[in-house]
Design a protein around this motif. Sequence first.
Motif, PDB file in Angstrom:
ATOM      1  N   ASP A 123      26.430  49.938  -0.897  1.00 39.77           N
ATOM      2  CA  ASP A 123      26.137  51.094  -0.046  1.00 39.77           C
ATOM      3  C   ASP A 123      27.441  51.651   0.520  1.00 39.77           C
ATOM      4  O   ASP A 123      27.725  51.558   1.713  1.00 39.77           O
ATOM      5  N   ARG A 126      27.057  54.537   3.108  1.00 37.47           N
ATOM      6  CA  ARG A 126      26.492  54.107   4.395  1.00 37.47           C
ATOM      7  C   ARG A 126      25.197  54.848   4.740  1.00 37.47           C
ATOM      8  O   ARG A 126      24.979  55.246   5.880  1.00 37.47           O
ATOM      9  N   THR A 127      24.346  55.002   3.742  1.00 39.40           N
ATOM     10  CA  THR A 127      23.044  55.619   3.954  1.00 39.40           C
ATOM     11  C   THR A 127      21.933  54.582   4.016  1.00 39.40           C
ATOM     12  O   THR A 127      20.778  54.933   4.265  1.00 39.40           O
ATOM     13  N   GLY A 128      22.275  53.327   3.778  1.00 43.20           N
ATOM     14  CA  GLY A 128      21.268  52.280   3.708  1.00 43.20           C
ATOM     15  C   GLY A 128      20.707  52.096   2.308  1.00 43.20           C
ATOM     16  O   GLY A 128      19.826  51.266   2.092  1.00 43.20           O
ATOM     17  N   SER A 182      24.236  42.097   2.420  1.00 48.46           N
ATOM     18  CA  SER A 182      24.386  43.428   1.832  1.00 48.46           C
ATOM     19  C   SER A 182      24.066  43.367   0.344  1.00 48.46           C
ATOM     20  O   SER A 182      24.572  42.496  -0.373  1.00 48.46           O
ATOM     21  N   GLU A 363      26.814  45.533  13.343  1.00 47.67           N
ATOM     22  CA  GLU A 363      25.981  46.616  12.828  1.00 47.67           C
ATOM     23  C   GLU A 363      26.437  47.044  11.443  1.00 47.67           C
ATOM     24  O   GLU A 363      27.623  47.186  11.173  1.00 47.67           O
ATOM     25  N   PRO A 365      24.643  49.746   8.072  1.00 45.92           N
ATOM     26  CA  PRO A 365      23.586  50.749   7.898  1.00 45.92           C
ATOM     27  C   PRO A 365      22.193  50.149   7.725  1.00 45.92           C
ATOM     28  O   PRO A 365      21.202  50.760   8.140  1.00 45.92           O
ATOM     29  N   HIS A 366      22.110  48.961   7.149  1.00 40.11           N
ATOM     30  CA  HIS A 366      20.798  48.375   6.866  1.00 40.11           C
ATOM     31  C   HIS A 366      20.312  47.409   7.938  1.00 40.11           C
ATOM     32  O   HIS A 366      19.149  47.025   7.939  1.00 40.11           O
ATOM     33  N   SER A 368      21.218  45.596  12.179  1.00 35.91           N
ATOM     34  CA  SER A 368      22.034  45.353  13.364  1.00 35.91           C
ATOM     35  C   SER A 368      21.371  44.244  14.172  1.00 35.91           C
ATOM     36  O   SER A 368      20.140  44.171  14.220  1.00 35.91           O
TER      37      SER A 368
END
Length: 594
Positions: A123, A126-128, A182, A363, A365-366, A368
């Motif tokens: 990713d 960084r959009t998930g 990730s 944190e 993107p996917h 936190s």
Amino acid sequence: MTAKQRVIRVSTEQPTYAVTVLGTEISIDVNGFIPRGATSFDVRGTSGLRVYVIYNPKLVTKPIGAVRWPLNSEVEVIVASNDPSSVVNDNKVRVSYYGPTGETLIANAWLYLTCMAISLDADTSRTGVVESTANNKTKWTWGPHGEGAILLVNCDRDGPSSGNLDNAYPSVRSYEDLQDMSLMILSTQGPAGVFDSHKLLLHISMFDAGKVRVFHVNGNTSLSSYEHVLGSDKLSYAVKRSDGKARHSFFVEGLAFPDADFAGLVSLNATLLEQPSQDLPATPVFTDTVVFRVAPWLMTPNTLKPVEMFVCSIVRGQNTNQKFLEAIKILAKEANCKLTICPEVENRGDRWIQDEMEFGYVEAPHKSFPVVFDSPRNRGLKEFPFKMILGPDFGYVTREPKNGRISSLDSFGNLDISPPVTVKGKEYPLGRILIGSSFPGSGTRRMAKVVRDFLYAQKVQSPVELYSDWLTVGHVDEFLTFVPAPDRKGFRLLLASPLACLKLFKEKQKEGYGGAALFEGLGRVGRITLDEILADEYLRSDSRYVQSCIDWNRNILKRELGLSERDIVDIPQLFTLEHSSATALFPDMDRGSL
């Protein structure tokens, strides 16, 4: 834009076979085996290829009509594939060599190409979501519009309720555990026959191997099917051969936060290797790389709305805090805030919970989750953060000096964070860390190097060092704090001020309250009136010294946080000197006193 990959030499004596990767180029060496008498050449490719010539027009004249390019000149032949191959050797390039007239064909050289599609993706936008369209996966930039994949340290405990952090185990212990990792996807497309003479390797450097762990999903999705393939002592993994399209899913787990010896960047690589014979070493054909940055540990300012409060209960002895607890319960209810009380059996008589730990978070993107930073002070509350706070989606980190030497400055009452600030045009959207240290050049107490190094290595909340060693305990929270405000920067800095306190006392003395008594019941000071305080030359001298120490910090805070005098509020506070260090006479500023 395609990237030049490598040079392929061709010969008129026998065909040349090679594998290329979609999105890359190869340069054909037409001058390495020139047949006798040849002075020029032309080149043609099948429909699945793009073939073109690069030349310097100052040195070479482009042929007109029949395309014959001069040999041994500044001419380069470039070939790129349009699509992955469906079978081995389904694309070919012919290089034809001609004599001086350009009419006589002397010989042909044949190059047979098989094209593979290979892409290692994460990713990076960084959009998930993992996308395979990223152009520069080795680039990493900070900020909300930055690029680059982010990796979390898997420092919580989603697995069984007992045991260590999740990343202490070389296995996936729960499906929730996967959410802290990730996703990385290796996509391939091409004929399986390529792997008769090639292999695809996922690999990591020896240095990075200690910072991450990689799991590969093999077969079904049961926990046992997640195979540990990279990290620790595993530096490479041979990906199984496949025919046609294939998608290999990997989960990357962070093992270490950024620190003095680790900038936080980790590279993972997928390399296609050519090995026509087991007797010969493999040579690289293509490498795709993804760079991850381990998410830093971040602090949160106390100007944010509280979510949960932690407090210790002290029942036994003369210094019980039950009245205080009752007041805190009412406050927590009014603030709609969860209250967690650490009983005396767990705190072992240690009420200073702020000194023991500091809350932060990580944190990506996917995902936190909060992470508690356990200080090295190791008193009665030593076991509380690990035993009682570490759990599902609540991480844990600590740093302790190897020699075991610590000072009061290693307690986390000496660790604070400002609200978001802008300093000379540079934004700190998550604030700046504040730590107390010794006066420049004094060489006395400092926060332990391992703790300071950890805080500096997180980078985002660039630390500011203040002078707190003038205090007996030496904590920054004894003379400063921040509170929300509806205007200007959205907060005010509160600074303790002995001179403001004496000024207030003088005003009250003029109003007729000179006989009012303070400190009744405080054994080390005893009952004393306003008149006696104002007549005490030693106390006034102590106050001038303490004020000078606070003013030194005031200037640092104004410079490093971009503050003006209108952003600062002086809070009346008195200190007394004991053996050249100061102790507050009442706890107006001290978070730890709660």
